[in-house]
Design a protein around this motif. Structure first.
Motif, PDB file in Angstrom:
ATOM      1  N   UNK A 195      -8.832  13.324 -13.326  1.00  0.00           N
ATOM      2  CA  UNK A 195      -8.100  13.442 -12.070  1.00  0.00           C
ATOM      3  C   UNK A 195      -6.782  12.676 -12.160  1.00  0.00           C
ATOM      4  N   UNK A 196      -6.827  11.468 -12.694  1.00  0.00           N
ATOM      5  CA  UNK A 196      -5.608  10.654 -12.836  1.00  0.00           C
ATOM      6  C   UNK A 196      -4.580  11.369 -13.707  1.00  0.00           C
ATOM      7  N   UNK A 197      -5.035  11.975 -14.779  1.00  0.00           N
ATOM      8  CA  UNK A 197      -4.116  12.697 -15.663  1.00  0.00           C
ATOM      9  C   UNK A 197      -3.489  13.894 -14.952  1.00  0.00           C
ATOM     10  N   UNK A 198      -4.284  14.665 -14.251  1.00  0.00           N
ATOM     11  CA  UNK A 198      -3.755  15.838 -13.531  1.00  0.00           C
ATOM     12  C   UNK A 198      -2.805  15.415 -12.427  1.00  0.00           C
ATOM     13  N   UNK A 199      -3.144  14.360 -11.703  1.00  0.00           N
ATOM     14  CA  UNK A 199      -2.274  13.877 -10.637  1.00  0.00           C
ATOM     15  C   UNK A 199      -0.940  13.407 -11.207  1.00  0.00           C
ATOM     16  N   UNK A 200      -0.987  12.642 -12.279  1.00  0.00           N
ATOM     17  CA  UNK A 200       0.266  12.144 -12.859  1.00  0.00           C
ATOM     18  C   UNK A 200       1.128  13.298 -13.369  1.00  0.00           C
ATOM     19  N   UNK A 201       0.512  14.316 -13.952  1.00  0.00           N
ATOM     20  CA  UNK A 201       1.256  15.479 -14.435  1.00  0.00           C
ATOM     21  C   UNK A 201       1.894  16.227 -13.268  1.00  0.00           C
ATOM     22  N   UNK A 202       1.161  16.420 -12.186  1.00  0.00           N
ATOM     23  CA  UNK A 202       1.699  17.121 -11.017  1.00  0.00           C
ATOM     24  C   UNK A 202       2.891  16.362 -10.439  1.00  0.00           C
ATOM     25  N   UNK A 203       2.773  15.048 -10.340  1.00  0.00           N
ATOM     26  CA  UNK A 203       3.867  14.237  -9.799  1.00  0.00           C
ATOM     27  C   UNK A 203       5.059  14.215 -10.748  1.00  0.00           C
ATOM     28  N   UNK A 204       4.774  14.146 -12.034  1.00  0.00           N
ATOM     29  CA  UNK A 204       5.832  14.134 -13.050  1.00  0.00           C
ATOM     30  C   UNK A 204       6.653  15.423 -12.989  1.00  0.00           C
ATOM     31  N   UNK A 205       5.991  16.538 -12.799  1.00  0.00           N
ATOM     32  CA  UNK A 205       6.697  17.828 -12.734  1.00  0.00           C
ATOM     33  C   UNK A 205       7.660  17.897 -11.552  1.00  0.00           C
ATOM     34  N   UNK A 206       7.372  17.159 -10.497  1.00  0.00           N
ATOM     35  CA  UNK A 206       8.263  17.130  -9.332  1.00  0.00           C
ATOM     36  C   UNK A 206       9.347  16.057  -9.447  1.00  0.00           C
ATOM     37  N   UNK A 207       9.305  15.271 -10.494  1.00  0.00           N
ATOM     38  CA  UNK A 207      10.270  14.187 -10.686  1.00  0.00           C
ATOM     39  C   UNK A 207      11.543  14.754 -11.304  1.00  0.00           C
ATOM     40  N   UNK A 208      12.335  15.393 -10.437  1.00  0.00           N
ATOM     41  CA  UNK A 208      13.551  16.081 -10.894  1.00  0.00           C
ATOM     42  C   UNK A 208      14.679  15.835  -9.890  1.00  0.00           C
ATOM     43  N   UNK A 209      15.871  15.892 -10.403  1.00  0.00           N
ATOM     44  CA  UNK A 209      17.066  15.656  -9.586  1.00  0.00           C
ATOM     45  C   UNK A 209      17.111  16.556  -8.357  1.00  0.00           C
ATOM     46  N   UNK A 210      16.766  17.834  -8.520  1.00  0.00           N
ATOM     47  CA  UNK A 210      16.893  18.770  -7.405  1.00  0.00           C
ATOM     48  C   UNK A 210      15.939  18.448  -6.251  1.00  0.00           C
ATOM     49  N   UNK A 211      14.934  17.608  -6.500  1.00  0.00           N
ATOM     50  CA  UNK A 211      14.019  17.203  -5.435  1.00  0.00           C
ATOM     51  C   UNK A 211      14.372  15.835  -4.868  1.00  0.00           C
ATOM     52  N   UNK A 212      14.757  14.899  -5.736  1.00  0.00           N
ATOM     53  CA  UNK A 212      14.816  13.511  -5.304  1.00  0.00           C
ATOM     54  C   UNK A 212      16.163  12.866  -5.167  1.00  0.00           C
ATOM     55  N   UNK A 213      17.221  13.593  -5.444  1.00  0.00           N
ATOM     56  CA  UNK A 213      18.529  12.960  -5.359  1.00  0.00           C
ATOM     57  C   UNK A 213      18.765  12.436  -3.943  1.00  0.00           C
ATOM     58  N   UNK A 214      19.132  11.176  -3.860  1.00  0.00           N
ATOM     59  CA  UNK A 214      19.423  10.554  -2.576  1.00  0.00           C
ATOM     60  C   UNK A 214      18.240   9.842  -1.945  1.00  0.00           C
ATOM     61  N   UNK A 215      17.052   9.956  -2.519  1.00  0.00           N
ATOM     62  CA  UNK A 215      15.875   9.271  -1.988  1.00  0.00           C
ATOM     63  C   UNK A 215      15.631   7.984  -2.761  1.00  0.00           C
ATOM     64  N   UNK A 216      15.125   6.967  -2.074  1.00  0.00           N
ATOM     65  CA  UNK A 216      14.732   5.742  -2.777  1.00  0.00           C
ATOM     66  C   UNK A 216      13.540   6.066  -3.675  1.00  0.00           C
ATOM     67  N   UNK A 217      13.287   5.220  -4.639  1.00  0.00           N
ATOM     68  CA  UNK A 217      12.183   5.450  -5.570  1.00  0.00           C
ATOM     69  C   UNK A 217      10.842   5.604  -4.873  1.00  0.00           C
ATOM     70  N   UNK A 218      10.553   4.699  -3.927  1.00  0.00           N
ATOM     71  CA  UNK A 218       9.272   4.781  -3.219  1.00  0.00           C
ATOM     72  C   UNK A 218       9.197   6.021  -2.335  1.00  0.00           C
TER      73      UNK A 218
END
Length: 143
Positions: A44-67
């Motif tokens: 579960x931890x591996x799948x969760x980290x992979x899902x979150x990693x795939x969303x870790x992209x500029x087009x999603x997070x630009x302008x948001x704080x890390x948390x």
């Protein structure tokens, strides 16, 4: 843990009523995983980290704080497979989660709680992919 099993677990544990912080989902997931085996917790931890990693992209997070970016990505996962895949196909759909301040920080601690319940020990875990914001170098590379 196979991807279909991961998403089925998310769906089966999602509460019927709104759960804006993901607390009820996280509690249900941890309880389910706490029945073992430990390999399921790790999977579960591996799948969760992979899902979150795939969303870790500029087009999603630009302008948001890390948390804020991390907890919003967790909210996308908590919303289920359809919502997650829709966001992957259309980054504009991520905006709704960010603008509505939909966070699911509690989802991040599910493996830790289940592992501790099963073993009586804290899990000093690491996964193949880091879910920390901005860790996906390819997702933040200049186009």
């Amino acid at each position: 843990m196979k991807e279909d099993v991961f998403w089925r677990l998310i769906e089966e544990c999602r509460p019927p009523d709104p759960d804006p912080e993901g607390d009820q989902l996280a509690t249900a997931l941890a309880a389910r995983l706490a029945h073992g085996p430990v390999a399921d917790v790790v999977g579960f931890a591996e799948r969760l980290s992979w899902a979150l990693y795939r969303l870790d992209r500029r087009e999603y997070g630009e302008g948001l704080s890390g948390d804020a970016f991390l907890y919003t990505r967790a909210a996308v996962v908590a919303a289920g497979r359809d919502a997650y895949e829709n966001v992957l196909r259309d980054p504009e759909r991520f905006t709704r989660f960010a603008n509505d301040l939909l966070w699911a920080e509690a989802l991040l601690y599910v493996p830790d709680k289940a592992y501790e319940h099963l073993t009586g020990e804290e899990w000093d875990r690491s996964t193949r992919y880091s879910y920390e914001s901005y860790s996906n170098a390819a997702g933040w590379a200049d186009a």
